[in-house]
Design an enzyme around this catalytic site. Sequence first.
Site, PDB file in Angstrom:
ATOM      1  N   ASN A   1     -12.620   2.538  -5.440  1.00 13.90           N
ATOM      2  CA  ASN A   1     -11.207   2.893  -5.555  1.00 13.90           C
ATOM      3  C   ASN A   1     -10.704   3.521  -4.262  1.00 13.90           C
ATOM      4  O   ASN A   1     -11.460   4.170  -3.531  1.00 13.90           O
ATOM      5  CB  ASN A   1     -10.999   3.879  -6.716  1.00 13.90           C
ATOM      6  CG  ASN A   1     -11.454   3.290  -8.046  1.00 13.90           C
ATOM      7  OD1 ASN A   1     -11.546   2.071  -8.194  1.00 13.90           O
ATOM      8  ND2 ASN A   1     -11.785   4.151  -8.998  1.00 13.90           N
TER       9      ASN A   1
ATOM     10  N   CYS B   1      -6.503   2.918  12.982  1.00 16.16           N
ATOM     11  CA  CYS B   1      -5.975   2.301  14.207  1.00 16.16           C
ATOM     12  C   CYS B   1      -6.784   1.035  14.508  1.00 16.16           C
ATOM     13  O   CYS B   1      -7.992   1.095  14.759  1.00 16.16           O
ATOM     14  CB  CYS B   1      -6.081   3.262  15.397  1.00 16.16           C
ATOM     15  SG  CYS B   1      -5.436   2.508  16.925  1.00 16.16           S
TER      16      CYS B   1
ATOM     17  N   HIS C   1     -14.331   1.081  -0.018  1.00 18.15           N
ATOM     18  CA  HIS C   1     -13.228   0.152   0.274  1.00 18.15           C
ATOM     19  C   HIS C   1     -12.079   0.839   0.990  1.00 18.15           C
ATOM     20  O   HIS C   1     -10.975   0.279   1.054  1.00 18.15           O
ATOM     21  CB  HIS C   1     -12.715  -0.490  -1.028  1.00 18.15           C
ATOM     22  CG  HIS C   1     -13.670  -1.481  -1.609  1.00 18.15           C
ATOM     23  ND1 HIS C   1     -13.557  -1.957  -2.894  1.00 18.15           N
ATOM     24  CD2 HIS C   1     -14.771  -2.079  -1.090  1.00 18.15           C
ATOM     25  CE1 HIS C   1     -14.540  -2.821  -3.132  1.00 18.15           C
ATOM     26  NE2 HIS C   1     -15.296  -2.900  -2.057  1.00 18.15           N
TER      27      HIS C   1
ATOM     28  N   TYR D   1       0.830  -1.212   0.000  1.00 16.83           N
ATOM     29  CA  TYR D   1       0.000   0.000   0.000  1.00 16.83           C
ATOM     30  C   TYR D   1       0.865   1.264   0.000  1.00 16.83           C
ATOM     31  O   TYR D   1       0.471   2.285  -0.570  1.00 16.83           O
ATOM     32  CB  TYR D   1      -1.001  -0.047   1.162  1.00 16.83           C
ATOM     33  CG  TYR D   1      -2.055  -1.088   0.885  1.00 16.83           C
ATOM     34  CD1 TYR D   1      -2.017  -2.352   1.503  1.00 16.83           C
ATOM     35  CD2 TYR D   1      -3.042  -0.864  -0.069  1.00 16.83           C
ATOM     36  CE1 TYR D   1      -2.943  -3.327   1.180  1.00 16.83           C
ATOM     37  CE2 TYR D   1      -3.978  -1.845  -0.397  1.00 16.83           C
ATOM     38  CZ  TYR D   1      -3.912  -3.073   0.227  1.00 16.83           C
ATOM     39  OH  TYR D   1      -4.819  -4.044  -0.110  1.00 16.83           O
TER      40      TYR D   1
ATOM     41  N   THR E   1     -15.911  -1.019 -13.696  1.00 16.21           N
ATOM     42  CA  THR E   1     -15.744  -2.086 -12.712  1.00 16.21           C
ATOM     43  C   THR E   1     -16.096  -3.417 -13.363  1.00 16.21           C
ATOM     44  O   THR E   1     -16.979  -3.512 -14.207  1.00 16.21           O
ATOM     45  CB  THR E   1     -16.602  -1.838 -11.443  1.00 16.21           C
ATOM     46  OG1 THR E   1     -16.367  -2.893 -10.503  1.00 16.21           O
ATOM     47  CG2 THR E   1     -18.081  -1.769 -11.760  1.00 16.21           C
TER      48      THR E   1
HETATM   49  N1  APR Z   1     -12.517   2.882 -19.206  1.00 17.55           N
HETATM   50  C1  APR Z   1     -13.546   2.135 -18.725  1.00 17.55           C
HETATM   51  N2  APR Z   1     -13.394   0.909 -18.170  1.00 17.55           N
HETATM   52  C2  APR Z   1     -12.139   0.430 -18.087  1.00 17.55           C
HETATM   53  C3  APR Z   1     -11.009   1.145 -18.552  1.00 17.55           C
HETATM   54  C4  APR Z   1     -11.240   2.418 -19.142  1.00 17.55           C
HETATM   55  N3  APR Z   1     -10.231   3.166 -19.615  1.00 17.55           N
HETATM   56  N4  APR Z   1      -9.900   0.381 -18.335  1.00 17.55           N
HETATM   57  C5  APR Z   1     -10.318  -0.751 -17.744  1.00 17.55           C
HETATM   58  N5  APR Z   1     -11.662  -0.739 -17.609  1.00 17.55           N
HETATM   59  C6  APR Z   1     -12.540  -1.757 -16.996  1.00 17.55           C
HETATM   60  C7  APR Z   1     -12.079  -3.170 -17.233  1.00 17.55           C
HETATM   61  O1  APR Z   1     -12.665  -3.669 -18.434  1.00 17.55           O
HETATM   62  C8  APR Z   1     -12.652  -3.895 -16.006  1.00 17.55           C
HETATM   63  O2  APR Z   1     -13.970  -4.378 -16.252  1.00 17.55           O
HETATM   64  O3  APR Z   1     -12.481  -1.566 -15.607  1.00 17.55           O
HETATM   65  C9  APR Z   1     -12.719  -2.807 -14.936  1.00 17.55           C
HETATM   66  C10 APR Z   1     -11.674  -2.973 -13.849  1.00 17.55           C
HETATM   67  O4  APR Z   1     -11.981  -4.161 -13.160  1.00 17.55           O
HETATM   68  P1  APR Z   1     -11.087  -4.579 -11.903  1.00 17.55           P
HETATM   69  O5  APR Z   1      -9.649  -4.482 -12.269  1.00 17.55           O
HETATM   70  O6  APR Z   1     -11.647  -5.876 -11.407  1.00 17.55           O
HETATM   71  O7  APR Z   1     -11.332  -3.441 -10.812  1.00 17.55           O
HETATM   72  P2  APR Z   1     -12.631  -3.258  -9.916  1.00 17.55           P
HETATM   73  O8  APR Z   1     -13.861  -3.750 -10.612  1.00 17.55           O
HETATM   74  O9  APR Z   1     -12.630  -1.857  -9.429  1.00 17.55           O
HETATM   75  O10 APR Z   1     -12.329  -4.233  -8.658  1.00 17.55           O
HETATM   76  C11 APR Z   1     -13.256  -4.181  -7.604  1.00 17.55           C
HETATM   77  O11 APR Z   1     -11.889  -5.686  -6.331  1.00 17.55           O
HETATM   78  O12 APR Z   1      -9.765  -6.261  -5.846  1.00 17.55           O
HETATM   79  C12 APR Z   1     -10.879  -5.652  -5.330  1.00 17.55           C
HETATM   80  O13 APR Z   1     -11.002  -3.980  -3.709  1.00 17.55           O
HETATM   81  C13 APR Z   1     -10.592  -4.225  -5.005  1.00 17.55           C
HETATM   82  O14 APR Z   1     -11.989  -2.287  -5.365  1.00 17.55           O
HETATM   83  C14 APR Z   1     -11.465  -3.444  -5.987  1.00 17.55           C
HETATM   84  C15 APR Z   1     -12.559  -4.440  -6.316  1.00 17.55           C
END
Ligand code: APR
Length: 232
Positions: free
Chosen positions: A92, A117, A109, A56, A176
Amino acid sequence: MDDIRNIVILTGAGISAESGLATFRGPDGLWEGHRVEDVCTPEALARDAALVHRFYDERRAKLAEVTPNAAHEALAALDAQWPGELLIVTQNVDDLHERAGAKRLIHMHGELQSALCAACGKAIRWMESLPPASVCDACGRPHLRPDIVFFGEMPYEMDAIDAALRRADLFVSVGTSGAVYPAAGFVQTALHAGARTLELNLEPSAGSFYFEESRMGPASELVPALVRDLLA
Ligand code: APR
C-alpha cells in the site's frame, strides 16, 4: 505458535479497505475507473503526466479523510511488543500503518506522501498536490514524479525483504489478491525457508494454494485476533 521468533507480514489494499480506501480489483476498485496502463506505468507518465499526477493527487488528498483501523492498530502493537524480528512489508502507498505507529515497515510500492526526482533519484516528503514539472530541491530540475513504483519498475528494498523472508518462522499475508509479483511470490520464499504461512483475506487469493492456513473474514477482526494469539 510458541516456536516463532521471526515474523514477516505482507499487507495489501484489503487492510485499508475498512478505513475507507478503495482496493484495486474489487467491485468499486481503483482500477475499475482507470486502465492500469493509463495511470501506473512509465509510458503513461511520459504520455499524459497531467492524468497520472492528478490520479495520485486525488489519492493523496483522500488520506486526510481516513484513519487507521483495528488491523493497522493491531500490527503496530505487535511491532512495539514483539521481541523477535518483525517486518511489515506493505504494497500500500497510504500512510495508515505509520499513523497507527508501525516502525519496522517497508513500502515496497512507494508512498503517496513522497515525491521522487526522476533526474537525481532523491525522494522528498510531499503532502500536497504535485503538478507535473515540479522542481526538485536537491538538483533544481523540474522532474519530480509521484514516488509510486509503476508496473514494470523494480519495487523498493527487495534485498531486505528477501533476507527477512529467508529468516522467517511465520509469514502472514493480509488483504491482498496475490495478483501482482514479486509480492505474490513471497509466500513461496517463506515456504522454502520452512516458515509457517497464514493468509488473512476476505476471499481466497490467487496464492491461497501456497498457504498452510487461510482464514476468511475482515482484516479488522482477523488481525487483532492473530496479534492476541501471538502476544499471549
Ligand atoms: N479485509 C480483508 N481483506 C479484504 C478486505 C477486508 N476488509 N476488503 C478487501 N479485501 C481483500 C480482497 O478480497 C482482495 O483479495 O483485499 C484484496 C485486495 O486486492 P487488490 O485490490 O488486488 O489489492 P492488492 O492485492 O493490494 O494489489 C496489489 O496491485 O495494482 C497493484 O500496486 C498495486 O499494490 C497494488 C498491487
